[in-house]
Every structure is written in structure tokens, then in C-alpha cells.
Design a protein around this motif. Structure first.
Motif, PDB file in Angstrom:
ATOM      1  N   ARG A 182       0.827  -1.198   0.000  1.00 30.58           N
ATOM      2  CA  ARG A 182       0.000   0.000   0.000  1.00 30.58           C
ATOM      3  C   ARG A 182       0.867   1.256   0.000  1.00 30.58           C
ATOM      4  NH1 ARG A 182      -4.597   0.950  -1.927  1.00 30.58           N
ATOM      5  NH2 ARG A 182      -5.714  -0.608  -0.669  1.00 30.58           N
ATOM      6  N   HIS A 183       1.946   1.229   0.759  1.00 30.34           N
ATOM      7  CA  HIS A 183       2.839   2.388   0.803  1.00 30.34           C
ATOM      8  C   HIS A 183       3.459   2.630  -0.566  1.00 30.34           C
ATOM      9  CE1 HIS A 183       5.770   4.729   3.625  1.00 30.34           C
ATOM     10  NE2 HIS A 183       5.295   5.471   2.656  1.00 30.34           N
ATOM     11  N   ALA A 184       3.903   1.555  -1.204  1.00 30.77           N
ATOM     12  CA  ALA A 184       4.485   1.681  -2.543  1.00 30.77           C
ATOM     13  C   ALA A 184       3.450   2.225  -3.525  1.00 30.77           C
ATOM     14  CB  ALA A 184       5.006   0.326  -3.012  1.00 30.77           C
ATOM     15  N   GLN A 185       2.201   1.771  -3.411  1.00 34.59           N
ATOM     16  CA  GLN A 185       1.138   2.248  -4.297  1.00 34.59           C
ATOM     17  C   GLN A 185       0.853   3.727  -4.087  1.00 34.59           C
ATOM     18  OE1 GLN A 185      -2.637   2.262  -2.860  1.00 34.59           O
ATOM     19  NE2 GLN A 185      -2.869   3.772  -4.502  1.00 34.59           N
ATOM     20  N   LEU A 186       0.821   4.168  -2.831  1.00 38.69           N
ATOM     21  CA  LEU A 186       0.576   5.577  -2.546  1.00 38.69           C
ATOM     22  C   LEU A 186       1.682   6.456  -3.116  1.00 38.69           C
ATOM     23  CD1 LEU A 186      -0.633   5.379   1.166  1.00 38.69           C
ATOM     24  CD2 LEU A 186      -1.996   6.121  -0.798  1.00 38.69           C
ATOM     25  N   ARG A 187       2.929   6.036  -2.932  1.00 39.31           N
ATOM     26  CA  ARG A 187       4.039   6.839  -3.442  1.00 39.31           C
ATOM     27  C   ARG A 187       3.980   6.936  -4.963  1.00 39.31           C
ATOM     28  NH1 ARG A 187       7.543   8.959  -6.017  1.00 39.31           N
ATOM     29  NH2 ARG A 187       7.274   7.248  -7.491  1.00 39.31           N
ATOM     30  N   ARG A 188       3.634   5.812  -5.604  1.00 42.57           N
ATOM     31  CA  ARG A 188       3.603   5.781  -7.061  1.00 42.57           C
ATOM     32  C   ARG A 188       2.396   6.552  -7.613  1.00 42.57           C
ATOM     33  NH1 ARG A 188       6.108   2.980 -11.231  1.00 42.57           N
ATOM     34  NH2 ARG A 188       7.796   3.167  -9.711  1.00 42.57           N
ATOM     35  N   ASP A 189       1.226   6.288  -7.097  1.00 39.56           N
ATOM     36  CA  ASP A 189       0.022   6.904  -7.665  1.00 39.56           C
ATOM     37  C   ASP A 189      -0.046   8.402  -7.407  1.00 39.56           C
ATOM     38  OD1 ASP A 189      -0.774   4.517  -8.700  1.00 39.56           O
ATOM     39  OD2 ASP A 189      -2.361   4.131  -7.241  1.00 39.56           O
ATOM     40  N   TYR A 190       0.410   8.831  -6.230  1.00 40.34           N
ATOM     41  CA  TYR A 190       0.391  10.261  -5.919  1.00 40.34           C
ATOM     42  C   TYR A 190       1.677  10.967  -6.341  1.00 40.34           C
ATOM     43  CZ  TYR A 190      -3.951  10.214  -3.222  1.00 40.34           C
ATOM     44  OH  TYR A 190      -5.272  10.138  -2.843  1.00 40.34           O
ATOM     45  N   ASN A 191       2.621  10.192  -6.857  1.00 36.13           N
ATOM     46  CA  ASN A 191       3.900  10.756  -7.285  1.00 36.13           C
ATOM     47  C   ASN A 191       4.528  11.598  -6.163  1.00 36.13           C
ATOM     48  OD1 ASN A 191       6.075  11.300  -8.995  1.00 36.13           O
ATOM     49  ND2 ASN A 191       5.095  13.139  -9.816  1.00 36.13           N
ATOM     50  N   VAL A 192       4.578  11.011  -4.979  1.00 36.77           N
ATOM     51  CA  VAL A 192       5.132  11.707  -3.818  1.00 36.77           C
ATOM     52  C   VAL A 192       6.647  11.717  -3.926  1.00 36.77           C
ATOM     53  CG1 VAL A 192       5.270  11.773  -1.310  1.00 36.77           C
ATOM     54  CG2 VAL A 192       3.197  10.945  -2.408  1.00 36.77           C
ATOM     55  N   ARG A 193       7.207  12.898  -3.983  1.00 41.64           N
ATOM     56  CA  ARG A 193       8.653  13.027  -4.148  1.00 41.64           C
ATOM     57  C   ARG A 193       9.326  12.980  -2.772  1.00 41.64           C
ATOM     58  NH1 ARG A 193       6.245  16.586  -7.477  1.00 41.64           N
ATOM     59  NH2 ARG A 193       6.697  18.374  -6.132  1.00 41.64           N
ATOM     60  N   ALA A 194       9.252  11.806  -2.167  1.00 40.24           N
ATOM     61  CA  ALA A 194       9.808  11.618  -0.827  1.00 40.24           C
ATOM     62  C   ALA A 194      10.144  10.141  -0.651  1.00 40.24           C
ATOM     63  CB  ALA A 194       8.821  12.077   0.241  1.00 40.24           C
TER      64      ALA A 194
END
Length: 384
Positions: A158-170
Motif C-alpha cells: 500500500r505504501h508503494a502504491q501511494l508513493r507511485r500513484d500520488y507521485n510523492v517526491r519523498a
């Protein structure tokens, strides 16, 4: 007479049984799939295009097996690992599919590499090495705290999906607390939240000592209670440096009693800013949680937005979102329309510590405003 019930007593017992049945059915419908949330490795000769590196701190006990690295049991110490997650290239935004015994990276989330990290010193060194290769503005730690009924593998995916889908630069730093990962584990999970406070506090302290310029925390459901209790604990102990190191907090569908939440906010000084909450009057899991607690509203239901406003909290009302799952409990992560709006309007999680949502929209003239900003409340439309 002993062993007998009056008519009134019978009615009360029937009402209690109906309540338990209702809550059980709703939690069953809202619970995550229990099929396969292990962490099997993708075969070494498999070509994998999209990889997300997730650093993990957990109070779960190691399993000693090769597939799932940590169980739902509790550990006496904080454990660390680094997982390279394979994200399927062709998938629906907001969707995660757990792997079978032999993962198919074209369809399923899985692990390409799993590295154990020995101790907190090695964990900080690994974080620092990753930060050193990033631009200054991206030296940010993105901490995710999962909710109830979540297995270890799912929390990482889920964390990987959130970073990828929201394009979180962190940099994703997942705090995985010992959830039983079972429907019947709700009370066990509530106790695990209390058990896991010290571990989250330790994780945030390690990030404060690292080269991360900023840390922001996103928590879901029962994980929101864990975050609030941890920040309250830091405040009561006078750990101002740690509280100031947390630059933003996002609580998604917080499963917290409203009165308890107000007391928590009052005790956390300073309260991280910005502080954002995603709420929905359509969240059926939180409705069930309320029923189980004699009708006491949950914060994530959004019944008292005026109070949250008075506390300086930005409320994002997702009641108008029509996709993202039948029960509307995981909309923040699973709604393609929400993810698209947040991307389009410049409300990216990575910007929370830099500009408010309103400022982000105002600085993009000519773009159609699809959300309404007023008095630190964001309303998403019903005609999306």
C-alpha cells in the motif's frame, strides 16, 4: 429467577446480537483480502520495470520464514528492513493485488529484494545514503501508518502504491505495527496500537536524527489513533524537537472517538502544521465502529467539521467521491478520481509541508477549479 430473562432483558440481548451481527458484516465487507499478503520474491531472472524502495520499521515479530518477513505477533524490539517492491506497470490507479506463491510482476505487487537492517544505527545510515542521492527538496521522509486488519505485506504494498500513484517526491518509510490481519482481531489490534507507540516514537526520532530535511506522516483508520497517541506521548514528555521535526500530518478516515481526539489535540504542543484530515459521511466501516461504541461518532465520519476547523485542522470531505470501493473506508488510497483531482490541483502529499491547498490552486491561473476551498475545508464534488 437465576437463569431466566425478563422480556426487557431479552429485547436488550436481541438488540446487542443484532448490533454485533451488523458490525461483523460491515467489517467483513470492508476488510482487506486475506488471500495472499506475503512478501515472496520475484524470480531473479524476471524483468521488472517499476520498482519502489520502501524502508520499514516494525514492532512485528519476525517469522523466520522466507516468504512473509514479519507476522502479526508483537516484538519486544523495533525491527528494520528495506524492501524493493515491484509495482505492476499496467494496473488500475488505486488498486493493489497481492502476489501468489510465484508472483507475476505484470499483475501483482511483490518484492524484488528484501534486505534486513541490523539496528537503528544501520537504519539511519541507510536513510542517509538514500537522502544523499536526492535533490535537496526531495530529502523528505514519507511515513505511512496502516490501519486495522492489515498484514505486513499489504502495509508495504500500500505504501508503494501511494508513493507511485500520488507521485510523492519523498522516501517511503513504512511503520508497520503488529496488526493481527484478521477480522476477529479488532480488539487485539486496538491493544497493539498502545503497544506500538514507543516504536513509532523511536522511528520518528531516528528520522529526526537523519539527513531527512522534513518528515510527514500519513495514517489510515486505526493507525490514526496510533499517530495521535504517539504525538501526545512526545508532547507530555517535553520532546519539542521531535514534534517540530514532523512537518505535516494527514489522517485518512481516522477511527478515533471525537471527544478523545479533541483531548489529544489539546495536549499536542506544538501541533504539526499543516494538519489534514480526510473524512466521509459515507464511510460504512466507521459507521460500524460507531455502532459498536454506543453511538459515539468517529472523527473520520466528519460530523463535527466546525470543531476541527476551530483547532486549525484542514478537513478534506470525501463524501462526494463515488468510486474507491463499496464501503468508502479506503477512498484516500483507492479512488482514481480523488487521486486525479489531487494531482491536477496541485494537492500532492509532498507539497503539504510547503504550501496550503488553496495556495497551490491559486498559483495555477487558468486551471479549472474542481474543488472548493473555504475556511480550511476542501469539498470534493459529487458530479466527478
Amino acid at each position: 429467577m437465576t437463569g431466566s430473562f425478563s422480556t426487557g432483558s431479552n429485547r436488550r440481548h436481541i438488540a446487542i446480537l443484532k448490533t454485533i451481527s451488523t458490525v461483523g458484516v460491515v467489517f467483513a465487507l470492508t476488510a482487506c483480502s486475506t488471500s495472499k499478503w506475503d512478501v515472496p520474491l520475484v524470480p531473479a531472472d524476471t524483468v521488472v520495470a517499476d520498482i519502489e524502495r520502501v524502508f520499514v520499521a516494525t514492532m512485528r515479530a519476525p517469522t523466520g520464514k522466507d516468504d512473509m518477513r514479519f507476522s502479526g505477533e508483537r516484538s519486544e524490539r523495533l525491527n528494520f528492513s528495506e524492501i524493493a517492491v515491484s509495482v505492476p506497470k499496467d494496473r488500475k490507479v488505486g488498486k493493489i493485488v497481492g502476489p501468489e506463491e510465484k508472483p507475476d510482476p505484470s499483475k501483482e505487487f511483490a518484492a524484488v529484494q528484501i534486505k534486513s537492517v541490523d539496528d537503528e544505527t544501520a537504519f539511519v545510515e541507510a536513510i542517509n545514503a538514500e537522502m544523499a542521492g536526492r535533490p535537496q527538496e526531495e530529502r523528505v521522509a514519507f511515513v505511512f501508518v496502516h490501519g486495522y486488519n492489515t498484514k505486513f505485506g499489504e502495509s508495504v504494498y500500500r505504501h508503494a502504491q501511494l508513493r507511485r500513484d500520488y507521485n510523492v517526491r519523498a522516501l517511503p518509510v513504512s511503520y508497520s505495527w503488529p496488526s493481527a490481519g484478521k477480522l476477529e482481531g479488532y480488539l487485539y489490534d486496538r491493544d497493539s496500537v498502545q503497544f506500538a507507540r514507543d516504536g513509532l516514537l523511536q522511528t520518528l526520532e531516528l528520522l529526526r536524527r537523519s539527513r531527512a530535511r522534513k518528515t510527514f506522516v500519513v495514517a489510515h483508520s486505526m493507525g490514526s489513533l496510533l499517530v495521535m497517541e504517539t504525538l501526545r506521548q512526545a508532547s507530555l514528555s517535553g520532546n519539542q524537537r521531535l514534534l517540530r521535526s514532523v512537518n505535516a500530518v494527514v489522517l485518512a478516515a481516522p477511527d478515533i472517538d471525537e471527544q478523545v481526539f479533541v483531548k489529544q489535540v489539546e495536549m499536542i504542543k506544538p501541533l504539526p502544521r499543516p494538519f489534514v484530515m480526510f473524512v466521509s459521511s459515507k464511510d460504512q466501516a466507521l459507521q460500524a465502529s460507531r455502532i459498536a461504541r454506543r453511538g459515539n461518532p468517529r472523527v473520520g465520519e466528519g460530523k463535527d467539521i466546525a470543531t476541527w476547523q476551530s483547532l486549525g485542522i484542514t478537513v478534506v470531505d470525501l463524501s462526494g467521491i463515488t468510486d474507491g470501493g463499496l464501503m468508502k473506508h479506503g477512498v484516500f488510497a483507492s479512488s482514481p478520481s480523488l487521486i486525479r483531482v489531487i494531482q491536477d490541483e496541485g494537492l500532492n502529499f509532498a507539497m503539504l509541508g510547503q504550501k496550503t491547498a488553496a495556495e497551490e490552486v491559486e498559483r495555477q491561473p487558468g486551471r479549472r477549479e474542481r474543488t472548493r476551498f473555504a475556511d480550511n475545508v476542501v469539498h470534493f464534488p459529487t458530479d466527478e
